[in-house]
Design an enzyme around this catalytic site. Sequence first.
Site, PDB file in Angstrom:
ATOM      1  N   LEU A  30       0.850  -1.187   0.000  1.00  0.00           N
ATOM      2  CA  LEU A  30       0.000   0.000   0.000  1.00  0.00           C
ATOM      3  C   LEU A  30       0.884   1.235   0.000  1.00  0.00           C
ATOM      4  O   LEU A  30       1.689   1.428   0.923  1.00  0.00           O
ATOM      5  CB  LEU A  30      -0.918   0.013   1.231  1.00  0.00           C
ATOM      6  CG  LEU A  30      -1.984  -1.084   1.313  1.00  0.00           C
ATOM      7  CD1 LEU A  30      -2.577  -1.161   2.712  1.00  0.00           C
ATOM      8  CD2 LEU A  30      -3.081  -0.822   0.287  1.00  0.00           C
ATOM      9  N   SER A  31       0.738   2.062  -1.014  1.00  0.00           N
ATOM     10  CA  SER A  31       1.576   3.248  -1.144  1.00  0.00           C
ATOM     11  C   SER A  31       1.357   4.192   0.036  1.00  0.00           C
ATOM     12  O   SER A  31       0.219   4.515   0.392  1.00  0.00           O
ATOM     13  CB  SER A  31       1.249   3.975  -2.455  1.00  0.00           C
ATOM     14  OG  SER A  31       2.104   5.074  -2.633  1.00  0.00           O
ATOM     15  N   CYS A 113      -2.557  -0.764 -10.095  1.00  0.00           N
ATOM     16  CA  CYS A 113      -2.801   0.553  -9.498  1.00  0.00           C
ATOM     17  C   CYS A 113      -3.656   1.403 -10.436  1.00  0.00           C
ATOM     18  O   CYS A 113      -3.323   1.574 -11.611  1.00  0.00           O
ATOM     19  CB  CYS A 113      -1.476   1.262  -9.212  1.00  0.00           C
ATOM     20  SG  CYS A 113      -1.705   2.902  -8.469  1.00  0.00           S
ATOM     21  N   LYS A 152       0.496  -8.368  -9.413  1.00  0.00           N
ATOM     22  CA  LYS A 152      -0.768  -7.948  -8.789  1.00  0.00           C
ATOM     23  C   LYS A 152      -1.516  -7.091  -9.800  1.00  0.00           C
ATOM     24  O   LYS A 152      -0.967  -6.144 -10.353  1.00  0.00           O
ATOM     25  CB  LYS A 152      -0.510  -7.157  -7.509  1.00  0.00           C
ATOM     26  CG  LYS A 152      -1.781  -6.827  -6.731  1.00  0.00           C
ATOM     27  CD  LYS A 152      -1.445  -6.197  -5.378  1.00  0.00           C
ATOM     28  CE  LYS A 152      -2.699  -6.044  -4.524  1.00  0.00           C
ATOM     29  NZ  LYS A 152      -3.645  -5.038  -5.038  1.00  0.00           N
ATOM     30  N   HIS A 182      -7.167  -8.188  -7.683  1.00  0.00           N
ATOM     31  CA  HIS A 182      -8.150  -7.330  -7.024  1.00  0.00           C
ATOM     32  C   HIS A 182      -9.420  -7.406  -7.865  1.00  0.00           C
ATOM     33  O   HIS A 182      -9.392  -7.090  -9.056  1.00  0.00           O
ATOM     34  CB  HIS A 182      -7.614  -5.897  -6.957  1.00  0.00           C
ATOM     35  CG  HIS A 182      -8.537  -4.953  -6.236  1.00  0.00           C
ATOM     36  ND1 HIS A 182      -8.075  -3.846  -5.566  1.00  0.00           N
ATOM     37  CD2 HIS A 182      -9.874  -4.938  -6.072  1.00  0.00           C
ATOM     38  CE1 HIS A 182      -9.085  -3.199  -5.027  1.00  0.00           C
ATOM     39  NE2 HIS A 182     -10.198  -3.850  -5.331  1.00  0.00           N
ATOM     40  N   ASN A 213      -8.037 -10.656  -3.732  1.00  0.00           N
ATOM     41  CA  ASN A 213      -7.866  -9.364  -3.080  1.00  0.00           C
ATOM     42  C   ASN A 213      -9.101  -8.503  -3.339  1.00  0.00           C
ATOM     43  O   ASN A 213      -9.694  -8.575  -4.408  1.00  0.00           O
ATOM     44  CB  ASN A 213      -6.592  -8.699  -3.630  1.00  0.00           C
ATOM     45  CG  ASN A 213      -6.346  -7.309  -3.074  1.00  0.00           C
ATOM     46  OD1 ASN A 213      -6.175  -6.358  -3.823  1.00  0.00           O
ATOM     47  ND2 ASN A 213      -6.303  -7.163  -1.770  1.00  0.00           N
ATOM     48  N   GLY A 214      -9.460  -7.707  -2.348  1.00  0.00           N
ATOM     49  CA  GLY A 214     -10.614  -6.823  -2.497  1.00  0.00           C
ATOM     50  C   GLY A 214     -11.710  -7.154  -1.511  1.00  0.00           C
ATOM     51  O   GLY A 214     -12.211  -8.286  -1.487  1.00  0.00           O
ATOM     52  N   ASP A 215     -12.059  -6.192  -0.651  1.00  0.00           N
ATOM     53  CA  ASP A 215     -13.143  -6.341   0.331  1.00  0.00           C
ATOM     54  C   ASP A 215     -12.857  -7.398   1.397  1.00  0.00           C
ATOM     55  O   ASP A 215     -13.786  -8.047   1.900  1.00  0.00           O
ATOM     56  CB  ASP A 215     -14.479  -6.648  -0.362  1.00  0.00           C
ATOM     57  CG  ASP A 215     -14.992  -5.475  -1.178  1.00  0.00           C
ATOM     58  OD1 ASP A 215     -14.423  -4.374  -1.041  1.00  0.00           O
ATOM     59  OD2 ASP A 215     -15.951  -5.654  -1.959  1.00  0.00           O
TER      60      ASP A 215
END
Length: 334
Positions: A30-31, A113, A152, A182, A213-215
Amino acid sequence: MLSPELKIKLSTPLKIGSVEVNSRVLQSPLSGVTDLVFRRLVRRYAPDSMMYTEMVHASGLAHVKELPKVMEVDINERPISIQLFDCRPDFLAQAAQKAVKEGADTIDINMGCPVNKVTRKGGGSSLLRQPEIAQSIVREIVNAVDIPVTVKTRIGWDDGEITILDFAKRIQDAGAQMITIHGRTRAQGYNGNARWEWIARVKKVLDIPVIANGDIFSVESAIKCLEITGADGVMCSRGTLGYPFLVGEIDYFLKTGKKLASPTTIELLECAKEHLKALWEYKGNRGIYQARKHMAWYAKGFNGAAELRQQFNTVETVLQGEELIDRAIENIIN
């Protein structure tokens, strides 16, 4: 409930090429978040999980004498992956070699991203529209390093371009050893629901591990995601903001079938104070300014949380922040 087959699979180590990871729960890159300080907090509760650095712009490494702080890893924080982004295979290959020297166990390539400043330069999710370049990137890095290369990404550019099935097969054919998906399009950003059903479709056509990935915001959502997708593991992202316990909670449940007790509000605030102090010790005044957003994420779900979030916005010193947290804890106790 997980099927018996899935339960057995998730109780075994995750194999990413030559790397074996004793956890099926990963902390997402995570940036502006997953620096050394944050990763140490997450790892305290999830010692076996794969961690990821913030994403690193490969072109920016071409002429530097000293690697940026976002690439810094602790020799004790294994397993660790360094995530890179760019659209130029040669620059990415060179950056990957530097990441190996820094101590990375795997190289992850960001192809998901959605932020404009990344996609405008041909990186991140814009690669979903350039599958040939994405393949070249993976091949070039695979040929340049002797550690596993992973990707990713997202399910597509928008609803009219959900291309993940073809894209994921291309990535696998190019030599990637794992893919994390994601379940949103680039156009969705972080809005709407993650479409886990697309991850399930990818899982059926690939041989390499597929991570969902996601939620993923709780043990329950992780289990539901794994049931729907049949994925080889889950990656936690926004669910860990202000809650570095999540990866460990899910990991513990997958290994034992039991739920850990959630931290109390006071325990969360004590963690926030530790996070604040560690950022200051690691980055100085810059760490204090970065800590403001973290402190706001911790300040949720209790009386006075909204006011505390506002106060954190103007914190200038570690002492100020600690006093605010101590006062909040005192109010809860009394």
